[in-house]
Design a protein around this motif. Structure first.
Motif, PDB file in Angstrom:
ATOM      1  N   CYS A 263     -11.985 -47.408  20.749  1.00 11.13           N
ATOM      2  CA  CYS A 263     -13.196 -47.334  21.571  1.00 11.13           C
ATOM      3  C   CYS A 263     -14.418 -47.222  20.665  1.00 11.13           C
ATOM      4  CB  CYS A 263     -13.155 -46.128  22.509  1.00 11.13           C
ATOM      5  SG  CYS A 263     -11.938 -46.269  23.832  1.00 11.13           S
ATOM      6  N   ILE A 264     -15.466 -47.917  21.044  1.00  8.16           N
ATOM      7  CA  ILE A 264     -16.755 -47.775  20.373  1.00  8.16           C
ATOM      8  C   ILE A 264     -17.707 -47.106  21.341  1.00  8.16           C
ATOM      9  CG2 ILE A 264     -18.752 -48.992  19.434  1.00  8.16           C
ATOM     10  CD1 ILE A 264     -16.897 -51.025  18.250  1.00  8.16           C
ATOM     11  N   PHE A 265     -18.282 -45.992  20.933  1.00  9.09           N
ATOM     12  CA  PHE A 265     -19.234 -45.229  21.735  1.00  9.09           C
ATOM     13  C   PHE A 265     -20.639 -45.531  21.218  1.00  9.09           C
ATOM     14  CE2 PHE A 265     -15.245 -43.082  22.074  1.00  9.09           C
ATOM     15  CZ  PHE A 265     -15.205 -42.522  23.351  1.00  9.09           C
ATOM     16  N   GLU A 266     -21.459 -46.108  22.079  1.00  4.89           N
ATOM     17  CA  GLU A 266     -22.796 -46.566  21.696  1.00  4.89           C
ATOM     18  C   GLU A 266     -23.835 -45.700  22.411  1.00  4.89           C
ATOM     19  OE1 GLU A 266     -24.972 -50.958  21.617  1.00  4.89           O
ATOM     20  OE2 GLU A 266     -23.385 -50.526  23.054  1.00  4.89           O
ATOM     21  N   LEU A 267     -24.674 -45.025  21.660  1.00  3.33           N
ATOM     22  CA  LEU A 267     -25.686 -44.127  22.227  1.00  3.33           C
ATOM     23  C   LEU A 267     -26.881 -44.954  22.669  1.00  3.33           C
ATOM     24  CD1 LEU A 267     -26.463 -41.138  22.754  1.00  3.33           C
ATOM     25  CD2 LEU A 267     -27.532 -41.144  20.489  1.00  3.33           C
ATOM     26  N   THR A 268     -26.991 -45.210  23.983  1.00  7.26           N
ATOM     27  CA  THR A 268     -28.028 -46.105  24.497  1.00  7.26           C
ATOM     28  C   THR A 268     -29.178 -45.386  25.193  1.00  7.26           C
ATOM     29  OG1 THR A 268     -26.755 -46.393  26.541  1.00  7.26           O
ATOM     30  CG2 THR A 268     -26.420 -48.020  24.783  1.00  7.26           C
ATOM     31  N   GLY A 269     -29.102 -44.089  25.339  1.00  8.95           N
ATOM     32  CA  GLY A 269     -30.170 -43.338  25.990  1.00  8.95           C
ATOM     33  C   GLY A 269     -29.942 -41.855  25.820  1.00  8.95           C
ATOM     34  N   LYS A 270     -30.864 -41.077  26.330  1.00  5.22           N
ATOM     35  CA  LYS A 270     -30.746 -39.631  26.216  1.00  5.22           C
ATOM     36  C   LYS A 270     -29.573 -39.165  27.081  1.00  5.22           C
ATOM     37  CE  LYS A 270     -33.624 -35.475  26.229  1.00  5.22           C
ATOM     38  NZ  LYS A 270     -33.219 -34.618  27.327  1.00  5.22           N
ATOM     39  N   TRP A 271     -28.530 -38.664  26.427  1.00  6.61           N
ATOM     40  CA  TRP A 271     -27.308 -38.188  27.066  1.00  6.61           C
ATOM     41  C   TRP A 271     -26.595 -39.319  27.815  1.00  6.61           C
ATOM     42  CZ3 TRP A 271     -28.886 -35.288  23.839  1.00  6.61           C
ATOM     43  CH2 TRP A 271     -29.836 -34.292  23.957  1.00  6.61           C
ATOM     44  N   ARG A 272     -26.654 -40.508  27.237  1.00  7.81           N
ATOM     45  CA  ARG A 272     -25.964 -41.647  27.857  1.00  7.81           C
ATOM     46  C   ARG A 272     -25.317 -42.507  26.779  1.00  7.81           C
ATOM     47  NH1 ARG A 272     -27.885 -45.861  32.489  1.00  7.81           N
ATOM     48  NH2 ARG A 272     -26.503 -47.567  31.941  1.00  7.81           N
ATOM     49  N   MET A 273     -24.063 -42.915  27.031  1.00 10.28           N
ATOM     50  CA  MET A 273     -23.347 -43.771  26.103  1.00 10.28           C
ATOM     51  C   MET A 273     -22.728 -44.954  26.831  1.00 10.28           C
ATOM     52  SD  MET A 273     -21.442 -41.427  23.274  1.00 10.28           S
ATOM     53  CE  MET A 273     -22.397 -40.697  21.942  1.00 10.28           C
ATOM     54  N   ARG A 274     -22.670 -46.059  26.121  1.00  5.40           N
ATOM     55  CA  ARG A 274     -21.954 -47.237  26.607  1.00  5.40           C
ATOM     56  C   ARG A 274     -20.685 -47.363  25.777  1.00  5.40           C
ATOM     57  NH1 ARG A 274     -25.817 -50.992  26.475  1.00  5.40           N
ATOM     58  NH2 ARG A 274     -26.110 -51.023  28.724  1.00  5.40           N
ATOM     59  N   ILE A 275     -19.559 -47.610  26.434  1.00  2.00           N
ATOM     60  CA  ILE A 275     -18.281 -47.675  25.730  1.00  2.00           C
ATOM     61  C   ILE A 275     -17.734 -49.095  25.735  1.00  2.00           C
ATOM     62  CG2 ILE A 275     -16.867 -47.083  27.763  1.00  2.00           C
ATOM     63  CD1 ILE A 275     -15.123 -45.401  25.776  1.00  2.00           C
ATOM     64  N   HIS A 276     -17.190 -49.501  24.604  1.00  2.00           N
ATOM     65  CA  HIS A 276     -16.543 -50.802  24.427  1.00  2.00           C
ATOM     66  C   HIS A 276     -15.085 -50.540  24.071  1.00  2.00           C
ATOM     67  CE1 HIS A 276     -20.586 -52.787  23.980  1.00  2.00           C
ATOM     68  NE2 HIS A 276     -20.888 -51.550  23.604  1.00  2.00           N
ATOM     69  N   ILE A 277     -14.175 -51.141  24.812  1.00  2.00           N
ATOM     70  CA  ILE A 277     -12.746 -50.902  24.633  1.00  2.00           C
ATOM     71  C   ILE A 277     -12.102 -52.111  23.965  1.00  2.00           C
ATOM     72  CG2 ILE A 277     -10.547 -50.446  25.782  1.00  2.00           C
ATOM     73  CD1 ILE A 277     -12.179 -49.163  28.065  1.00  2.00           C
ATOM     74  N   PHE A 278     -11.395 -51.875  22.880  1.00  2.00           N
ATOM     75  CA  PHE A 278     -10.635 -52.908  22.185  1.00  2.00           C
ATOM     76  C   PHE A 278      -9.163 -52.530  22.303  1.00  2.00           C
ATOM     77  CE2 PHE A 278     -14.843 -52.883  20.486  1.00  2.00           C
ATOM     78  CZ  PHE A 278     -15.134 -54.204  20.164  1.00  2.00           C
TER      79      PHE A 278
END
Length: 288
Positions: A263-278
């Motif tokens: 999993c890649i956890f991407e910090l896209t905002g204040k207290w928000r993450m977007r996750i990418h699953i491989f």
């Protein structure tokens, strides 16, 4: 300034002063910002803001400047000649801003933000899995709560793998795919082990990433799947082992994550993450 007040500074927008290209932070204000802070500032309009902007800040011999992402902030707020901005530093490279126009009244910029949101969503198919550079929608409602009929954590601990273990070639292939990922946002890569998806249901966060970008107190994060757009809430626990726990078991079950996935956890905002699953094995599909 009273000790309970947050430090503030103001800036006047004028193209001739190049404040639409980059913004210089007053030198005397730099005493409020640690030299160890990260190179990305988060800017929004306060606790009720719907959007946040990530703007790079750069230290030079001439001072400290807001650079990459600043032109997007100027555009999204239709900043023009003699608009007046008051920045308040909330700490941890987070600024709130109040914007006033030439009449001295606070400026309403909601229309432009809605238009930018529409443009962003309409182009999402062409840039799937990549966020807008600086415009981030941050939901204020508590989204992603698990339904009442989901199994309890005590019922899912110790579950067995639902697919075969990946081969060495599959492990190498998924690692190659994950490490090819790039983003303008901060992110970290986390291979999933049995403890994260079968036993303890805790995912640890690299110490350097947590120290640089994450809060120092327990905080609830919104986790968004970049493909489906679905949301979950996770509890971030700072400390010796920085980790996501509460809400992670639900995410694991909903997406049928297995040991060997990345999993890649991407910090896209204040207290928000977007996750990418491989996925190490392409035999498991998430259920919705």
């Amino acid at each position: 300034m009273r000790s309970d007040m947050k430090p503030e500074f103001f800036k006047i927008i004028h193209a001739d002063l190049f404040t639409t290209e980059q913004l210089r932070i007053p030198p005397d204000f730099l005493k409020h910002i640690s030299k160890d802070e990260s190179g990305i500032a988060v800017i929004d309009e306060g606790p009720d803001a719907t959007y946040s902007w990530h703007v790079q800040f750069c230290r030079t011999e001439d001072g400290m400047f807001l650079t990459d992402g600043w032109k997007d902030f100027v555009r999204d707020h239709s900043l023009g000649k003699y608009d007046f901005l008051v920045f308040r530093y909330e700490g941890n490279m987070y600024f709130t801003v109040a914007i006033f126009d030439q009449t001295g009244c606070q400026k309403d910029v909601g229309f432009n933000k809605r238009m930018h949101q529409k443009l962003g969503s309409s182009s999402g198919g062409k840039h799937r899995g990549r966020p807008l550079k600086t415009l981030i929608e941050v939901p204020r409602r508590r989204v992603g709560r698990p339904p009442k009929d989901l199994p309890l954590l005590s019922q899912v601990r110790g579950r067995s793998p639902s697919r075969r273990m990946p081969t060495e070639k599959e492990k190498a292939d998924v690692w190659k795919a994950a490490t090819a990922f790039t983003s303008c946002f901060p992110y970290f890569i986390r291979p999933l082990y049995a403890s994260s998806v079968y036993i303890s249901y805790v995912v640890n966060i690299p110490a350097d990433f947590a120290r640089t970008y994450l809060p120092t107190r327990k905080t609830e994060f919104v986790l968004e799947d970049h493909l489906s757009g679905r949301f979950w809430t996770l509890n971030f626990n700072p400390g010796t082992l920085n980790s996501f726990s509460g809400g992670w078991p639900t995410f694991v079950l909903d997406n049928q994550l297995e040991a060997g996935d990345i999993c890649i956890f991407e910090l896209t905002g204040k207290w928000r993450m977007r996750i990418h699953i491989f996925r190490a094995c392409q035999t498991t599909k998430a259920h919705f």
